[in-house]
Design an enzyme around this catalytic site. Sequence first.
Site, PDB file in Angstrom:
ATOM      1  N   THR A 156     -11.434  -1.853  -9.390  1.00 22.09           N
ATOM      2  CA  THR A 156     -11.258  -3.199  -8.853  1.00 22.09           C
ATOM      3  C   THR A 156     -12.463  -4.090  -9.150  1.00 22.09           C
ATOM      4  OG1 THR A 156     -11.167  -4.410  -6.761  1.00 22.09           O
ATOM      5  CG2 THR A 156     -12.120  -2.224  -6.649  1.00 22.09           C
ATOM      6  N   ASP A 157     -12.230  -5.396  -9.173  1.00 28.71           N
ATOM      7  CA  ASP A 157     -13.341  -6.346  -9.331  1.00 28.71           C
ATOM      8  C   ASP A 157     -14.309  -6.294  -8.148  1.00 28.71           C
ATOM      9  OD1 ASP A 157     -11.768  -7.624  -7.368  1.00 28.71           O
ATOM     10  OD2 ASP A 157     -11.382  -9.419  -8.564  1.00 28.71           O
ATOM     11  N   GLU A 158     -13.872  -5.717  -7.018  1.00 29.05           N
ATOM     12  CA  GLU A 158     -14.737  -5.704  -5.829  1.00 29.05           C
ATOM     13  C   GLU A 158     -15.983  -4.855  -6.019  1.00 29.05           C
ATOM     14  OE1 GLU A 158     -13.155  -5.653  -1.964  1.00 29.05           O
ATOM     15  OE2 GLU A 158     -11.315  -6.676  -2.535  1.00 29.05           O
ATOM     16  N   TYR A 180     -14.668  -0.120   1.551  1.00 26.54           N
ATOM     17  CA  TYR A 180     -13.633   0.038   0.512  1.00 26.54           C
ATOM     18  C   TYR A 180     -14.249  -0.058  -0.874  1.00 26.54           C
ATOM     19  CZ  TYR A 180     -10.239  -1.548  -2.948  1.00 26.54           C
ATOM     20  OH  TYR A 180      -9.524  -1.704  -4.111  1.00 26.54           O
ATOM     21  N   LYS A 184     -14.714   2.714  -3.963  1.00 28.76           N
ATOM     22  CA  LYS A 184     -14.198   2.498  -5.325  1.00 28.76           C
ATOM     23  C   LYS A 184     -15.337   2.623  -6.344  1.00 28.76           C
ATOM     24  CE  LYS A 184     -10.618   1.731  -6.450  1.00 28.76           C
ATOM     25  NZ  LYS A 184      -9.495   2.679  -6.744  1.00 28.76           N
TER      26      LYS A 184
HETATM   27  P1  NAD Z   1      -1.583   0.685  -2.091  1.00 32.28           P
HETATM   28  O1  NAD Z   1      -2.359   0.863  -0.833  1.00 32.28           O
HETATM   29  O2  NAD Z   1      -0.376  -0.165  -2.086  1.00 32.28           O
HETATM   30  O3  NAD Z   1      -1.139   2.105  -2.650  1.00 32.28           O
HETATM   31  C1  NAD Z   1      -1.976   3.240  -2.618  1.00 32.28           C
HETATM   32  C2  NAD Z   1      -1.093   4.465  -2.814  1.00 32.28           C
HETATM   33  O4  NAD Z   1      -1.938   5.623  -2.858  1.00 32.28           O
HETATM   34  C3  NAD Z   1      -0.092   4.680  -1.675  1.00 32.28           C
HETATM   35  O5  NAD Z   1       1.161   5.018  -2.209  1.00 32.28           O
HETATM   36  C4  NAD Z   1      -0.687   5.855  -0.903  1.00 32.28           C
HETATM   37  O6  NAD Z   1       0.284   6.643  -0.239  1.00 32.28           O
HETATM   38  C5  NAD Z   1      -1.375   6.620  -2.023  1.00 32.28           C
HETATM   39  N1  NAD Z   1      -2.476   7.471  -1.558  1.00 32.28           N
HETATM   40  C6  NAD Z   1      -3.490   7.131  -0.724  1.00 32.28           C
HETATM   41  N2  NAD Z   1      -4.308   8.181  -0.535  1.00 32.28           N
HETATM   42  C7  NAD Z   1      -3.800   9.206  -1.286  1.00 32.28           C
HETATM   43  C8  NAD Z   1      -4.195  10.547  -1.530  1.00 32.28           C
HETATM   44  N3  NAD Z   1      -5.307  11.073  -0.938  1.00 32.28           N
HETATM   45  N4  NAD Z   1      -3.470  11.311  -2.360  1.00 32.28           N
HETATM   46  C9  NAD Z   1      -2.351  10.786  -2.962  1.00 32.28           C
HETATM   47  N5  NAD Z   1      -1.914   9.538  -2.746  1.00 32.28           N
HETATM   48  C10 NAD Z   1      -2.633   8.751  -1.927  1.00 32.28           C
HETATM   49  O7  NAD Z   1      -2.641   0.184  -3.165  1.00 32.28           O
HETATM   50  P2  NAD Z   1      -2.458  -0.826  -4.396  1.00 32.28           P
HETATM   51  O8  NAD Z   1      -2.692  -2.197  -3.933  1.00 32.28           O
HETATM   52  O9  NAD Z   1      -1.216  -0.472  -5.126  1.00 32.28           O
HETATM   53  O10 NAD Z   1      -3.725  -0.398  -5.252  1.00 32.28           O
HETATM   54  C11 NAD Z   1      -3.615   0.684  -6.197  1.00 32.28           C
HETATM   55  C12 NAD Z   1      -4.964   0.899  -6.831  1.00 32.28           C
HETATM   56  O11 NAD Z   1      -5.379  -0.297  -7.488  1.00 32.28           O
HETATM   57  C13 NAD Z   1      -6.078   1.242  -5.853  1.00 32.28           C
HETATM   58  O12 NAD Z   1      -6.899   2.209  -6.427  1.00 32.28           O
HETATM   59  C14 NAD Z   1      -6.826  -0.075  -5.653  1.00 32.28           C
HETATM   60  O13 NAD Z   1      -8.180   0.172  -5.379  1.00 32.28           O
HETATM   61  C15 NAD Z   1      -6.656  -0.691  -7.031  1.00 32.28           C
HETATM   62  N6  NAD Z   1      -6.658  -2.166  -7.065  1.00 32.28           N
HETATM   63  C16 NAD Z   1      -5.857  -2.896  -6.225  1.00 32.28           C
HETATM   64  C17 NAD Z   1      -5.843  -4.281  -6.325  1.00 32.28           C
HETATM   65  C18 NAD Z   1      -4.979  -5.136  -5.418  1.00 32.28           C
HETATM   66  O14 NAD Z   1      -5.173  -6.361  -5.385  1.00 32.28           O
HETATM   67  N7  NAD Z   1      -4.028  -4.573  -4.697  1.00 32.28           N
HETATM   68  C19 NAD Z   1      -6.646  -4.924  -7.282  1.00 32.28           C
HETATM   69  C20 NAD Z   1      -7.455  -4.140  -8.119  1.00 32.28           C
HETATM   70  C21 NAD Z   1      -7.433  -2.756  -8.021  1.00 32.28           C
HETATM   71  O1  DAU Z   2     -10.033  -8.073  -5.660  1.00 34.76           O
HETATM   72  C1  DAU Z   2      -9.254  -6.918  -5.742  1.00 34.76           C
HETATM   73  C2  DAU Z   2      -8.950  -6.440  -4.351  1.00 34.76           C
HETATM   74  O2  DAU Z   2      -8.026  -7.368  -3.793  1.00 34.76           O
HETATM   75  C3  DAU Z   2      -8.388  -5.024  -4.307  1.00 34.76           C
HETATM   76  O3  DAU Z   2      -9.357  -4.146  -4.800  1.00 34.76           O
HETATM   77  C4  DAU Z   2      -7.990  -4.662  -2.877  1.00 34.76           C
HETATM   78  O4  DAU Z   2      -7.349  -3.386  -2.870  1.00 34.76           O
HETATM   79  C5  DAU Z   2      -7.021  -5.697  -2.357  1.00 34.76           C
HETATM   80  O5  DAU Z   2      -6.694  -5.434  -1.010  1.00 34.76           O
HETATM   81  C6  DAU Z   2      -7.619  -7.089  -2.481  1.00 34.76           C
HETATM   82  O6  DAU Z   2      -8.741  -7.246  -1.573  1.00 34.76           O
HETATM   83  P1  DAU Z   2      -8.979  -8.618  -0.750  1.00 34.76           P
HETATM   84  O7  DAU Z   2      -9.812  -8.309   0.413  1.00 34.76           O
HETATM   85  O8  DAU Z   2      -9.405  -9.718  -1.658  1.00 34.76           O
HETATM   86  O9  DAU Z   2      -7.430  -8.914  -0.344  1.00 34.76           O
HETATM   87  P2  DAU Z   2      -6.755  -9.384   1.022  1.00 34.76           P
HETATM   88  O10 DAU Z   2      -5.325  -9.648   0.700  1.00 34.76           O
HETATM   89  O11 DAU Z   2      -7.067  -8.486   2.152  1.00 34.76           O
HETATM   90  O12 DAU Z   2      -7.487 -10.784   1.289  1.00 34.76           O
HETATM   91  C7  DAU Z   2      -7.488 -11.819   0.323  1.00 34.76           C
HETATM   92  C8  DAU Z   2      -8.340 -12.944   0.877  1.00 34.76           C
HETATM   93  O13 DAU Z   2      -7.657 -13.537   1.982  1.00 34.76           O
HETATM   94  C9  DAU Z   2      -9.680 -12.502   1.400  1.00 34.76           C
HETATM   95  O14 DAU Z   2     -10.649 -13.509   1.122  1.00 34.76           O
HETATM   96  C10 DAU Z   2      -9.463 -12.382   2.914  1.00 34.76           C
HETATM   97  C11 DAU Z   2      -8.421 -13.456   3.184  1.00 34.76           C
HETATM   98  N1  DAU Z   2      -7.485 -13.156   4.280  1.00 34.76           N
HETATM   99  C12 DAU Z   2      -6.819 -11.975   4.264  1.00 34.76           C
HETATM  100  C13 DAU Z   2      -5.932 -11.662   5.265  1.00 34.76           C
HETATM  101  C14 DAU Z   2      -5.202 -10.341   5.248  1.00 34.76           C
HETATM  102  C15 DAU Z   2      -7.268 -14.106   5.282  1.00 34.76           C
HETATM  103  O15 DAU Z   2      -7.850 -15.204   5.271  1.00 34.76           O
HETATM  104  N2  DAU Z   2      -6.376 -13.778   6.267  1.00 34.76           N
HETATM  105  C16 DAU Z   2      -5.719 -12.585   6.320  1.00 34.76           C
HETATM  106  O16 DAU Z   2      -4.944 -12.350   7.288  1.00 34.76           O
END
Ligand code: NAD
Ligand code: DAU
Length: 381
Positions: A156-158, A180, A184
């Site tokens: 992730t970019d985080e 988190y 990562k």
């Molecule tokens: P998500 O939370 O929707 O899905 C995570 C999945 O992993 C779920 O199906 C969960 O059951 C499974 N899981 C968790 N722990 C596990 C374990 N110990 N063994 C097997 N399975 C397990 O997450 P997402 O948003 O789909 O993100 C997927 C990946 O992409 C993550 O690694 C996250 O860090 C990365 N990512 C997410 C975003 C975003 O904006 N959502 C952006 C960049 C990177």
């Molecule tokens: O940047 C990539 C990441 O994006 C991934 O690695 C993470 O898995 C994914 O959850 C996401 O993280 P963020 O913290 O950026 O996403 P979130 O949707 O939780 O929040 C997006 C922005 O909105 C953040 O600045 C917090 C704000 N927010 C979020 C929620 C849930 C609010 O203002 N109100 C809210 O209720």
Amino acid sequence: MTAAHPSRLGPGRHLLVCGGAGFIGSCFVRDVLGRRDGTRVTVLDLLTYAGNRANLAPAEADPEQAARFAFVEGDIADPDVVERLAAGADSIVNFAAESHVDRSILGPEAFLRTGVIGVHVLLEAVLRETRRAESGERTDPTGRPLQAPRFLQVSTDEVYGSVEEGSSREGDPLEPRSPYAAAKAAGDLLAGSYRTTYDLDVVLTRGANTYGPYQHPEKLIPLVSTNALLGLPIPLYGDGQQRRDWLHVSDHAAAIAHVLEHGEAGGVYNVPGNTERENRDIVAALLAALGRPWDLVRRVPDRPGHDRRYAMDGSRLAALGWRAAVPFAEGLPATAAWYRDNESWWRAIRDGDWDTYYARQYGARLAAGEPVPTPPGWGSA
Ligand code: NAD
Ligand code: DAU
């Protein structure tokens, strides 16, 4: 040196997708199976609160795709199941993680278990299979030699931390600021160390904030959409001027498939969305798309340690020949419409243990919440 690899997708190829029942992983699985190119996919997923078999239902309902698909419920931190499944895989793509920043602030342990121990168990399995391939022991059931598996870690970019100006490049220092992001970053470092020490075929992607169908309603875009549809208050953290770069989930999944196929062993690839927006503008656009009033929005106390901005430079991935396909101006309203039209999908999640989570996360904050002045231009075409 790691030899150049043939295609990782296509007839006879077998992918192990960890975390494939989540938001991005399930999109990747649906898209790979939807190519109908003969690729077999096994999903290993623990089915945590975020994992959902319903996300895979479209592929499982299609007989041609279902015949190439298997699901195993299990933990990436469990060496027995991982070793067994890794033995037959040409590639392993790891999406599995605890993924919600706010939950990592409430309780980080599960993030560390999956993000550090889980990734380590996967890397050990890749090491074992690589050594078996080198010694000729790694064969398919007919005795044909199998190559060493490629391991793609989805990151992730985080991990770069909050980027006040400019954009992060792949070689920049990692400065994670939430539990988190730290978990990562640990996964990234472990993957890199196994590449360096054991010469494994490891690649890494760092994706931007991803949006689209099937995202758990705890995240900003589905939370705002579903609260708006229910007429519930919408929590906006702090001043709402934090900036995120938005990437459609189908583009994120396609970028991961592209890096799996074409990425250089040891390579790290940023996957930006090139669509930077303030949170309050996202909320306004969703409310407009759903025809709901601005006065649902409540300013609530900010997330502790809240990263102000993420931005990444994507030139390395562009040089590899990848381009995003979904413009935000189309993807965002289509996503809002998907949540409007798929109420049964998100109701099933919001009817589970959702209330306990919601009360813990938002109860006191919403009680302290205030109305937010209507943004300039609200309601104009
Ligand atoms: P998500 O939370 O929707 O899905 C995570 C999945 O992993 C779920 O199906 C969960 O059951 C499974 N899981 C968790 N722990 C596990 C374990 N110990 N063994 C097997 N399975 C397990 O997450 P997402 O948003 O789909 O993100 C997927 C990946 O992409 C993550 O690694 C996250 O860090 C990365 N990512 C997410 C975003 C975003 O904006 N959502 C952006 C960049 C990177
Ligand atoms: O940047 C990539 C990441 O994006 C991934 O690695 C993470 O898995 C994914 O959850 C996401 O993280 P963020 O913290 O950026 O996403 P979130 O949707 O939780 O929040 C997006 C922005 O909105 C953040 O600045 C917090 C704000 N927010 C979020 C929620 C849930 C609010 O203002 N109100 C809210 O209720």
